[in-house]
Scaffold this motif. Structure first.
Motif, short mmCIF file in Angstrom:
data_model
loop_
_atom_site.label_atom_id
_atom_site.label_comp_id
_atom_site.label_asym_id
_atom_site.label_seq_id
_atom_site.Cartn_x
_atom_site.Cartn_y
_atom_site.Cartn_z
N TYR A 129 0.83 -1.20 0.00
CA TYR A 129 0.00 0.00 0.00
C TYR A 129 0.87 1.25 0.00
O TYR A 129 2.02 1.22 0.44
CB TYR A 129 -0.91 0.02 1.24
CG TYR A 129 -1.90 -1.12 1.25
CD1 TYR A 129 -3.09 -1.03 0.55
CD2 TYR A 129 -1.63 -2.28 1.94
CE1 TYR A 129 -3.99 -2.07 0.57
CE2 TYR A 129 -2.53 -3.33 1.95
CZ TYR A 129 -3.70 -3.22 1.27
OH TYR A 129 -4.60 -4.25 1.26
N SER A 130 0.30 2.34 -0.47
CA SER A 130 0.93 3.67 -0.53
C SER A 130 2.38 3.58 -1.00
O SER A 130 3.30 3.95 -0.29
CB SER A 130 0.83 4.40 0.81
OG SER A 130 1.51 3.70 1.82
N ILE A 131 2.52 3.12 -2.22
CA ILE A 131 3.84 2.94 -2.82
C ILE A 131 4.28 4.27 -3.41
O ILE A 131 3.57 4.88 -4.19
CB ILE A 131 3.78 1.85 -3.91
CG1 ILE A 131 3.24 0.56 -3.32
CG2 ILE A 131 5.15 1.64 -4.53
CD1 ILE A 131 2.70 -0.39 -4.34
N PRO A 146 -1.48 3.64 -5.20
CA PRO A 146 -2.22 3.41 -3.96
C PRO A 146 -2.11 1.98 -3.44
O PRO A 146 -1.92 1.76 -2.25
CB PRO A 146 -3.67 3.75 -4.31
CG PRO A 146 -3.69 4.18 -5.71
CD PRO A 146 -2.34 4.06 -6.29
N LYS A 147 -2.22 0.99 -4.34
CA LYS A 147 -2.18 -0.42 -3.91
C LYS A 147 -1.65 -1.25 -5.07
O LYS A 147 -1.98 -1.01 -6.23
CB LYS A 147 -3.57 -0.90 -3.52
CG LYS A 147 -3.61 -2.35 -3.10
CD LYS A 147 -5.02 -2.82 -2.82
CE LYS A 147 -5.02 -4.31 -2.54
NZ LYS A 147 -6.36 -4.85 -2.43
N ASP A 176 1.70 -10.36 -7.11
CA ASP A 176 2.01 -10.66 -8.51
C ASP A 176 1.35 -9.68 -9.47
O ASP A 176 1.11 -10.00 -10.62
CB ASP A 176 1.63 -12.09 -8.89
CG ASP A 176 2.47 -13.12 -8.17
OD1 ASP A 176 3.63 -12.80 -7.86
OD2 ASP A 176 1.98 -14.22 -7.94
N GLU A 177 1.09 -8.50 -9.02
CA GLU A 177 0.49 -7.47 -9.86
C GLU A 177 1.59 -6.50 -10.28
O GLU A 177 2.57 -6.30 -9.57
CB GLU A 177 -0.58 -6.73 -9.05
CG GLU A 177 -1.55 -5.94 -9.87
CD GLU A 177 -2.66 -5.38 -8.99
OE1 GLU A 177 -3.08 -4.25 -9.26
OE2 GLU A 177 -3.08 -6.06 -8.04
N GLN A 224 9.36 3.26 -1.64
CA GLN A 224 8.92 3.17 -0.25
C GLN A 224 7.48 2.69 -0.25
O GLN A 224 6.66 3.18 -1.03
CB GLN A 224 9.02 4.52 0.43
CG GLN A 224 10.44 5.02 0.54
CD GLN A 224 10.49 6.44 1.07
OE1 GLN A 224 9.51 7.17 1.07
NE2 GLN A 224 11.66 6.83 1.55
N TYR A 225 7.16 1.72 0.61
CA TYR A 225 5.82 1.15 0.65
C TYR A 225 5.54 0.58 2.03
O TYR A 225 6.44 0.44 2.85
CB TYR A 225 5.65 0.08 -0.44
CG TYR A 225 6.68 -1.03 -0.40
CD1 TYR A 225 6.42 -2.23 0.25
CD2 TYR A 225 7.92 -0.88 -1.01
CE1 TYR A 225 7.36 -3.23 0.28
CE2 TYR A 225 8.86 -1.88 -0.99
CZ TYR A 225 8.58 -3.06 -0.34
OH TYR A 225 9.52 -4.06 -0.30
N THR A 226 4.26 0.26 2.28
CA THR A 226 3.85 -0.35 3.54
C THR A 226 3.05 -1.60 3.26
O THR A 226 2.52 -1.79 2.17
CB THR A 226 2.99 0.62 4.38
OG1 THR A 226 1.82 0.94 3.63
CG2 THR A 226 3.74 1.88 4.71
#
Length: 152
Positions: free
Chosen positions: A76-78, A92-93, A97-98, A116-118
């Protein structure tokens, strides 16, 4: 630790004690070593759950960046930054495998990508990759983690 893993560990330990007491001490110790290996693999498996892994690739024509999630959980929030080009974009998401694409205005020879991502729990991760249109990038799946013999 989950209740099923605790029960598995306790049952395995009781079986090891019974084997050591009634069959043979050494066979019981061997069973204890096997139980320890199973326990360690379950711990490693628990640590690797919910772990997104975002990678970036340069397109063949060097006019775009592919962003791929190779992990086992959605990210999320990449936030992706292209360092010498002073470009940033957010995603956003990105599911498991996407992949998604970001088009560039001109061809890029060398670029550093900072990502950076969560994950779902809000744990933050950060990676950086050097990408090159001439084939010298960091994304080599066969590259050893600890290069011993001058990896090229």
């Amino acid at each position: 630790m989950a209740d099923s893993r605790k029960m598995l560990l306790i049952a395995g330990f009781v079986i090891c004690i019974l084997i050591a007491a009634f069959v043979d001490l050494f066979i019981g110790l061997i069973a204890l070593v096997v139980l320890a290996a199973i326990f360690m693999s379950l711990r490693i498996m628990a640590d690797s759950a919910d772990l997104p892994n975002i990678s970036a690739f340069l397109q063949e024509d060097a006019k775009g960046i592919w962003v791929v999630n190779r992990g086992n959980a959605p990210a999320y929030s990449i936030r992706v930054a292209l360092v010498p080009l002073d470009l940033e974009f957010t995603i956003p998401k990105l599911g498991v495998d996407e992949k998604t694409q970001f088009a560039l205005d001109k061809m890029v020879e060398n670029v550093k990508v900072v990502i950076q991502y969560t994950n779902e729990r809000g744990v933050e991760y950060s990676d950086s990759y050097k990408l090159s249109a001439l084939g010298g990038d960091d994304d080599d799946l066969l590259k050893p983690v600890f290069p011993l013999f001058k990896w090229k």
